[in-house]
Motif scaffolding. Structure first.
Motif, short mmCIF file in Angstrom:
data_model
loop_
_atom_site.label_atom_id
_atom_site.label_comp_id
_atom_site.label_asym_id
_atom_site.label_seq_id
_atom_site.Cartn_x
_atom_site.Cartn_y
_atom_site.Cartn_z
N TRP A 4 0.80 -1.22 0.00
CA TRP A 4 0.00 0.00 0.00
C TRP A 4 0.84 1.27 0.00
N ARG A 5 2.07 1.13 0.41
CA ARG A 5 2.91 2.32 0.46
C ARG A 5 3.15 2.75 -0.98
N SER A 6 3.02 4.03 -1.24
CA SER A 6 3.15 4.43 -2.64
C SER A 6 4.58 4.17 -3.11
N PRO A 7 4.73 3.73 -4.36
CA PRO A 7 6.06 3.40 -4.85
C PRO A 7 6.98 4.62 -4.81
N ASP A 8 8.21 4.35 -4.50
CA ASP A 8 9.20 5.41 -4.40
C ASP A 8 9.62 5.84 -5.81
#
Lengths: 205, 280
Positions: B105-109
């Motif tokens: 869920w963490r937005s891609p870096d």
């Protein structure tokens, strides 16, 4: 493949070309997903305190990539479209990381005689002594969360407090408003606060 | 809680510092005068601080879980409602799956590196080799033991000095997943035990040569492949040679030395490709 609905047509085509043995499709697949795969490794390195150097990460990257494309992308046949291809690839790359870590921990245990009795202590191999107190806290919090909260409350508390998500990020994912989310979190925290097993961690000293 | 007290959510957002502008001023001034709300705020501060102080990356997160497949579907919101709540119940108990969900869920870096080119080149090389030799097997007909007495003139030493079994190696070759074992025994007391390992289309040979059951050190071993020659080398104290890379086509292992009374033995292994049967 029948279940791969809601998936972009060009992604399905790419996978089909890959599994049909079109060698241009390999290069295209790699270009498209290499950043995603590498970022899964970088993130796993940080999350698991793995202390991989660049060479190790390069090796893991190679293994993960090869695993995906080898034998005409045979692994991709098990992607049935139950999730996005990106999500599926991320999970495969992360599994390679977990496997690497497990081997690494196992090796370290073999190198340290005197730890052969009973269950190997994975926790000490994974983190330093200075983390011990925080780890104890985390363990009793994990237990209290499981004991006290509903599954959704548990998920929300973990994402916000252990993973550093903002209220808005979690609210968006779960289809709630920020206002409703903060009330929801408040009630979860109130339950946790009353849990006798962990109250010592935040009662006034 | 009095009717004029801020909502629970507002108190929490004050503690978390996410309450903006006039709302913050209103809640702050209320908390300063309301004993109940002041106590709630202090308790929340301690609790959230304790939660945030807990270590991230608990060791239990580094595990693979069978449910992780459904967690992927949950992350993308593609599960049916009933299944989604099953997964939620699992997430509540499984640190590795909840960590996976957080990472998904963490937005891609956006600034993430693309992964090193060198590794990509190696993967492309491995794919190409794999394409050429989807699998390697030792063909029954071509796996033969050849003594070259007649050809090299060593026959002059007298065939009787070195009676060699003409048993085809194939009879003793046994395929196992990933490798083929070779076992050849000559009647002169010379024996060769070996393995051809098939790894990602790059086969290698490991062998042990014995004379009358002891490591044969007075024998040297060479390998000719279609593209190169290796040796002659003496085996190590255990009589071992390899791993040596083999190639598709005819590979010849040449044994020579005083244990063979100056003669030579050639073992030919022909590697051919065919389609790998399905499965590993």
């Amino acid at each position: 493949m029948a279940t791969r609905k809601n998936i972009d047509r060009d992604v399905i085509e790419l996978v089909e070309r890959l599994t049909a043995g079109d060698s241009d499709a390999w290069a295209e697949f790699i270009e498209r997903y290499r950043r995603l795969i590498y970022s899964a490794i970088v993130r796993a390195n940080a999350r698991f305190h793995a202390q991989w150097d660049e060479t190790t990460m390069e090796e893991i990257f190679e293994e993960a990539l090869f695993k995906l494309v080898r034998r005409r992308g045979k692994a991709l046949a098990s992607w049935k479209g139950e999730c996005k291809l990106e999500t599926w690839i991320y999970r495969i790359a992360r599994n390679v990381c977990v496997d690497t870590l497990r081997k690494q921990v196992h090796r370290r245990e073999c190198d340290e005689p005197g730890q052969q009795d009973g269950e190997p202590d994975r926790s000490t191999a994974l983190s330093t002594a200075s983390d011990v107190g925080r780890r104890d806290l985390r363990m009793s919090l994990d237990q209290a969360i499981e004991r006290t909260l509903s599954p959704k409350e548990a998920l929300v508390v973990r994402l916000i407090y252990f993973e550093g998500f903002t209220y808005r990020e979690v609210a968006d994912r779960l289809g709630m408003t920020v206002g409703a989310m903060s009330g929801f979190v408040y009630r979860a925290l109130a339950k946790l606060r009353r849990d006798g097993g962990v109250a010592r961690h935040w009662e006034e000293r | 809680m009095r009717s004029t007290c801020p909502s629970e959510g507002e108190l929490l957002r004050l503690v978390e510092g996410t309450l903006g502008g006039s709302d913050r001023e209103r809640v702050e001034s209320h908390v300063a005068t309301c004993e109940d709300c002041g106590a709630r705020v202090r308790a929340l501060e301690r609790l959230t601080e304790a939660l945030r102080g807990a270590v991230r990356g608990a060791p239990e997160e580094a595990a693979s879980c069978r449910e992780s497949e459904r967690v992927s579907g949950y992350a993308d919101g593609t599960l049916a409602a009933g299944e989604a709540s099953q997964v939620e119940a699992h997430l509540a108990r499984c640190p590795s799956c909840s960590a996976l969900l957080a990472d998904l869920w963490r937005s891609p870096d956006g600034a993430a590196e693309r992964g090193p080119d060198r590794a990509v080149d190696r993967v492309l090389g491995r794919l190409e080799r794999e394409g050429r030799s989807a699998v390697v097997r030792i063909a029954e007909r071509t796996l033969t033991v050849v003594t070259d007495f007649a050809r090299s003139g060593a026959a002059a030493l007298g065939a009787g000095l070195l009676p060699v079994s003409e048993t085809p190696l194939a009879a003793a070759a046994r395929a196992e997943p990933g490798e083929i074992r070779l076992s050849w025994v000559g009647s002169g007391g010379i024996a060769l035990e070996g393995r051809v390992r098939l790894r990602e289309g790059a086969p290698t040979l490991i062998a042990r040569v014995t004379a009358d059951g002891k490591p044969a050190r007075a024998i040297s071993v060479a390998l000719r492949t279609p593209g190169s020659t290796r040796g002659p080398e003496s085996p190590d104290p255990e009589g071992r040679i390899g791993p040596w890379p083999l190639e598709i086509g005819r590979n010849t292992v040449v044994l020579s030395g005083i244990d063979l009374d100056g003669g030579r033995l050639e073992l030919e292994l022909e590697l051919v490709t065919h389609d790998r049967p399905d499965g590993e």
